[in-house]
Design a protein around this motif. Structure first.
Motif, PDB file in Angstrom:
ATOM      1  N   SER A  29      -3.416   4.822   1.048  1.00 57.21           N
ATOM      2  CA  SER A  29      -4.566   3.914   1.007  1.00 57.21           C
ATOM      3  C   SER A  29      -4.688   3.189  -0.328  1.00 57.21           C
ATOM      4  O   SER A  29      -5.615   2.415  -0.538  1.00 57.21           O
ATOM      5  CB  SER A  29      -5.850   4.707   1.271  1.00 57.21           C
ATOM      6  OG  SER A  29      -6.021   5.717   0.276  1.00 57.21           O
ATOM      7  N   ASN A  48       0.657  -0.649  10.328  1.00 58.95           N
ATOM      8  CA  ASN A  48       0.839   0.703   9.797  1.00 58.95           C
ATOM      9  C   ASN A  48       2.278   1.052   9.440  1.00 58.95           C
ATOM     10  O   ASN A  48       2.518   2.027   8.739  1.00 58.95           O
ATOM     11  CB  ASN A  48       0.323   1.744  10.792  1.00 58.95           C
ATOM     12  CG  ASN A  48      -1.193   1.709  10.920  1.00 58.95           C
ATOM     13  OD1 ASN A  48      -1.887   1.231  10.031  1.00 58.95           O
ATOM     14  ND2 ASN A  48      -1.705   2.210  12.034  1.00 58.95           N
ATOM     15  N   TYR A  56       0.835  -1.199   0.000  1.00 54.01           N
ATOM     16  CA  TYR A  56       0.000   0.000   0.000  1.00 54.01           C
ATOM     17  C   TYR A  56       0.869   1.248   0.000  1.00 54.01           C
ATOM     18  O   TYR A  56       1.874   1.319   0.708  1.00 54.01           O
ATOM     19  CB  TYR A  56      -0.932   0.019   1.218  1.00 54.01           C
ATOM     20  CG  TYR A  56      -2.171  -0.825   1.024  1.00 54.01           C
ATOM     21  CD1 TYR A  56      -3.310  -0.298   0.442  1.00 54.01           C
ATOM     22  CD2 TYR A  56      -2.175  -2.165   1.415  1.00 54.01           C
ATOM     23  CE1 TYR A  56      -4.449  -1.072   0.257  1.00 54.01           C
ATOM     24  CE2 TYR A  56      -3.298  -2.955   1.229  1.00 54.01           C
ATOM     25  CZ  TYR A  56      -4.436  -2.398   0.649  1.00 54.01           C
ATOM     26  OH  TYR A  56      -5.556  -3.173   0.455  1.00 54.01           O
TER      27      TYR A  56
END
Length: 968
Positions: A203, A818, A200
């Motif tokens: 997003s 993340n 990614y």
């Protein structure tokens, strides 16, 4: 992976543009969806092959062929054809088609010479849908005036991965021909062949196409003669989206922008490769950025990675070190780097650590990228040694290649050994040549001490199927191979070794060899070297180390001067059913010292021999710097003298040999050669030891005791004793780091600081839990600004999650998902397994099978980490048993199946667990275990040995630990 001169001129490269551009219209015409290709094949079913064979039109990854003498039912290609040139064009689609699939289309030609008259062509093709052309799956034409016979019938032989082409007449020896095929394949996420990787960017999901051909997956990208000895020149062309870059082994020649329908594409052509094996092919289509060496350098070096990683300068360290390491190997081999560029690319999804594709080395992100905010000194060392390993292969493996996979150890063992030399050149203060002993020699001793081990080099006929080949990618091949090559270099001297290596590489450039070719060139240098005395030829000495499994324990009796050798088995009652023409005897180089003074080396070439200088009342230490691949035992009197010296002034004994004494004693005790109490006594001096290597040996040796006792009543006394020994080390690092406010300067001291904290927290040293939990809580309060030093993150994260609850675990999981740093993700992947809450561990296990939660490349690691947690171990084992079929058939990272079985069963030490393991083997016997087959047998053997060891030692160990913990 891991691991006549042919020159291609610039003119030939330009000619390649013309040849492949002419085929651009054809490849664009193939840009139909996957379903249409399948429909086309269904409408024109190829003729039914002979009834003796198992066939499919799109073969499974692994099927046992029906026994027959037909050549298409044999895994090895016949010796009738030899390829010379491939011309391959591929178009990967980085978006799903209407059927939800990622596909690639392509066509290829292969020019080959007929070596023996034959009316049969076998060429590898696996999981490709071949297009019907005039009723057949290929077309054949003659070259240079040769007339091609008509094709009689074609079919795909799924079990052995062949496209079978039967001809109406014979191909003639000495004549050349060209075979053309068109095909469609799935750009799957199985980490093998031509596959896709995802990441990614914010997003937005990004998809890239990449490759992993080793050992037998080039055939999943296009039809080819997929054996290492069938080298050829490859002309590659890639069609790709306009916003992407295309890379391959050769330097890109040019890119043409064109349009097909509403699709805007680019067509990139590449310089032809040197003559090379199919398993070294690589091509990538991605949206990456790169950094490079300045213009004008002899070799262009480029580091490719996700744009964010490049922007964060995570590729800088690799770029800084690649040039010096490449130059080191040019000097070491006395041969120039054969290419004009070295691309190195970091992939989000990759089954191995790295792959030595010529000119385009592919890596896991953690093996190429270094982030000084999140990467530890261990991460940095990993990057340096992996880069060195892959660059070593550019000569040893790529330029000169093993004839067949049975000699894989020659490629991988050699690259593993010299990777430490190259990385040591790049980072001379790290003492990597010493660390080699811990990471490689001692690490593989445990596996090679099993009766289910295997020799480094098999007879060629024993290794045939892809599954058998994959099994060879294990610690024996890499670490034992490296260890015996290091031993060879030591007793020859490095100068003699390098000279022999150089003549070997120059003599066989662009060719294939067997191990005897290397022995011959080394022997030639020995014969030219005055004063170098060996007890036999290189072949006589080294064949004993590579053609029989295992290694010896050398016993020294200082009361008589007798030295002897015996095959070392961790379970002396295990049955060795693999015969050896050498009767498990070795030519053993003996280096030694007496009371700190180095003595003249000797050789042990029989079961036993008299060595009068060793008859002494001084202490004797054998196998200096652990240069030889063997363990050492002594008479009781000498053991006592060594222990006395350790307790009086341990620094008189070299640091590597202090590590050796601990490691040998514990393993000799497990093998019932010395008493367990003697092994435990080697740890008593550790309260005064601050060097990393002895402590690391002790931590590993005691790790076995933790595994055996952390579910028993012995665990309490063990904690108390180790707490007493590690407490001073914990205090030492508290002092030299000014109350934990800085990091030690030395590379090894940084490692040992981690040992001090990890072990101290594990056994309850006062202040340790509060220290690590405090750091973790501060991080939770302000994750953006509070930073834990990268060296300490793994142990701090683990201890914080173990001491915490759901909130701590969820916080770490969010951080894991993340982070943009692969090094940070690896640390969190491990730490998440440390929780003591069973339902969280079960949730984590479920996540491991979902590639949206845990990348397929990391699934095995997460399960093994959970199994390392005493609470998680039974959960992981139940999980593996319940999901084995899915795990096995999902494919990705198949080379890790052995690691999975080994890791989950490491704690097994009861009859009940042994029965479960045997039942597991029987239950899945029909499906098989692929590359985990040997690992499963080894786990059964280890479990039996653990059961016996516990029965004989549990009470004795408990008594000694209890008494030792009470002593002041």
């Amino acid at each position: 992976m891991g691991k006549g001169v042919f020159v291609i001129s610039r003119t030939v490269g330009v000619l390649g543009i013309v040849l492949v551009a002419a085929g651009a219209a054809t490849i664009i015409a193939l840009s139909v969806v996957y379903a249409q290709e399948k429909s086309k094949n269904a409408e024109a079913v190829p003729p039914t092959p002979p009834a003796t064979s198992t066939t499919t039109t799109r073969g499974p990854a692994s099927t046992t062929p029906t026994p027959s003498n037909e050549p298409w039912d044999q895994y090895r290609l016949p010796d009738t054809l030899r390829p010379s040139t491939y011309n391959v064009m591929l178009w990967p689609r980085l978006t799903k088609n209407e059927h939800g699939l990622y596909v690639f289309t392509g066509h290829s030609t292969v020019d080959f010479k007929c070596v023996k008259d034959t009316d049969l062509i076998l060429i590898h093709s696996n999981q490709l849908n071949l297009t019907q052309i005039d009723g057949h799956l290929a077309t054949l034409t003659g070259l240079d005036g040769a007339t091609a016979p008509a094709i009689r019938t074609t079919w795909l032989q799924g079990a052995t991965h062949y496209l079978v082409i039967q001809l109406s007449d014979k191909l003639l020896a000495g004549k050349s021909y060209q075979l053309y095929t068109e095909f469609t394949g799935e750009l799957a996420d199985d980490l093998g062949g031509f596959y896709r990787s995802e990441y990614y960017e914010g997003s937005e999901l990004k998809v890239l196409a990449t490759t992993q051909m080793q050992p037998t997956d080039a055939r999943k990208a296009f039809p080819c003669f997929d054996e290492p000895a069938l080298k050829a020149v490859f002309y590659m062309t890639l069609i790709h989206d306009r916003n992407t870059v295309a890379l391959a082994n050769g330097m890109e020649i040019g890119t043409i922008n064109t349009t097909q329908g509403e699709v805007e594409v680019s067509v990139t052509t590449f310089e032809p490769t040197p003559i090379m094996s199919t398993y070294l092919l690589a091509f990538v289509v991605c949206e990456y950025d790169f950094i490079r060496t300045p213009a004008g350098e002899k070799v262009l070096i480029r580091i490719w990675a996700r744009p964010q990683a490049i922007a964060e300068r995570q590729g800088d360290y690799a770029l800084e070190k690649t040039g010096p390491i490449l130059q080191f190997f040019e000097n070491y081999y006395n041969a120039p780097y054969p290419l004009n560029k070295s691309d190195q690319i970091a992939l989000p999804d990759f089954s191995a650590g790295a792959m030595e594709n010529w000119g385009l080395i592919t890596y896991r992100e953690t093996a190429l990228l270094y982030n000084n905010k999140t990467s530890s000194n261990g991460d940095k060392e990993w990057v340096a040694t992996v880069i060195a390993h892959e660059l070593a292969h550019m000569w040893f493996g790529n330029l000169v290649t093993m004839e067949w996979w049975n000699d894989l150890w020659l490629n991988e063992g050699f690259a593993t050994y010299v990777s430490y030399l190259g990385a040591d050149h790049a980072e001379p203060t790290w003492k990597l040549k010493e660390l080699f002993v811990l990471s490689t020699v001692q690490g593989v001793f445990g596996v090679d001490a099993l009766a289910s081990s295997h020799p480094l080099s098999y007879p060629p006929g024993e290794i045939n199927s892809p599954e058998q080949i994959s099994e060879l990618f294990d610690s024996i091949t890499y670490s034992k191979g490296a260890s015996v090559i290091r031993m060879l270099s030591e007793f020859l001297t490095e100068d003699v070794f390098k000279r022999g290596l150089s003549t070997y590489l120059n003599a066989f450039a662009y060719q294939n060899t067997v191990y005897k070719d290397l022995w011959k060139h080394l022997q030639d240098e020995v014969d030219k070297t005055p004063g170098l005395q060996l007890p036999g030829s290189i072949e006589e000495i080294m064949n004993r180390w590579i053609l029989q499994m295992g290694f010896p324990v050398v016993s020294i009796d200082t009361t008589t001067g007798n030295i002897s050798q015996k095959h070392f088995l961790i379970d002396p009652e295990s049955v060795v059913d693999r015969p050896s023409v050498y009767n498990y005897e070795w030519y053993v180089p003996i280096t030694w010292m007496k009371s700190g003074v180095v003595q003249a080396p000797v050789w042990l070439i029989t079961k036993s021999a008299d060595q009068s200088p060793m008859k002494t009342t001084d202490w004797v230490l054998v196998n200096l710097n652990i240069a030889g691949f063997y363990r050492v035992n002594y008479d009781q009197g000498n053991w006592e003298r060594l222990l006395t010296q350790l307790n009086a002034d341990h620094k008189v004994i070299p640091v590597i040999n202090r590590a050796q004494i601990v490691d040998d004693a514990f393993n000799l005790a497990r093998a019932k050669i010395v008493d367990t109490v003697l092994a435990l006594r080697t740890t008593q001096y550790l309260s005064r030891e601050t060097d990393y290597m002895p402590w690391e040996s002790a931590v590993r040796s005691l790790g076995y005791y933790f595994l055996m006792f952390d579910r028993t009543e012995v665990y309490g006394s063990m904690q108390k004793y180790i707490k007493k020994q590690v407490g001073p080390l914990f205090k030492h690092f508290e002092n030299i780091t000014e109350n934990w406010t800085k990091i030690p300067d030395g590379h090894n001291d940084q490692y040992n600081q981690v040992n001090a904290i990890t072990v101290a927290c594990k056994v309850g040293v006062e202040g340790c839990a509060e220290l690590t939990l405090g750091w973790f809580k501060e991080w939770m309060k302000d994750p953006q600004n509070y930073s834990i030093h990268p060296n300490l993150k793994s142990t701090v994260y683990c201890n914080g999650i173990a001491a915490g609850g759901v909130d701590e675990w969820n916080f770490a999981w969010k951080a894991f998902k993340n982070t943009s740093s692969a090094a940070e993700a690896d640390k969190l992947l491990y730490a998440l397994s440390c929780t003591k809450i069973p339902w969280l561990l079960n949730r984590y296990l479920q996540y491991s099978l979902d590639p949206n939660m845990v990348r397929k490349q990391d699934a095995v690691f997460s399960i093994v980490y959970i199994a390392g947690n005493v609470i998680g171990q039974p959960l992981a084992w139940d999980f593996i048993r319940a999901n084995w079929k899915f795990i096995f058939q999902s494919g990705g990272g198949g080379l890790s199946f052995g690691r999975l079985i080994t890791g989950v069963t490491e704690r097994f030490s009861t009859e009940f667990e042994l029965k479960q393991l045997l039942d597991f083997k029987a239950e899945h016997a029909d499906m098989g275990f692929g590359s985990a087959t040997i690992a499963l047998d080894q786990s059964i053997e280890k479990t039996k040995a653990n059961i016996k060891w516990l029965e004989e030692n549990k009470e004795k160990v408990d008594e000694w630990l209890t008494a030792a913990a009470r002593q002041q």
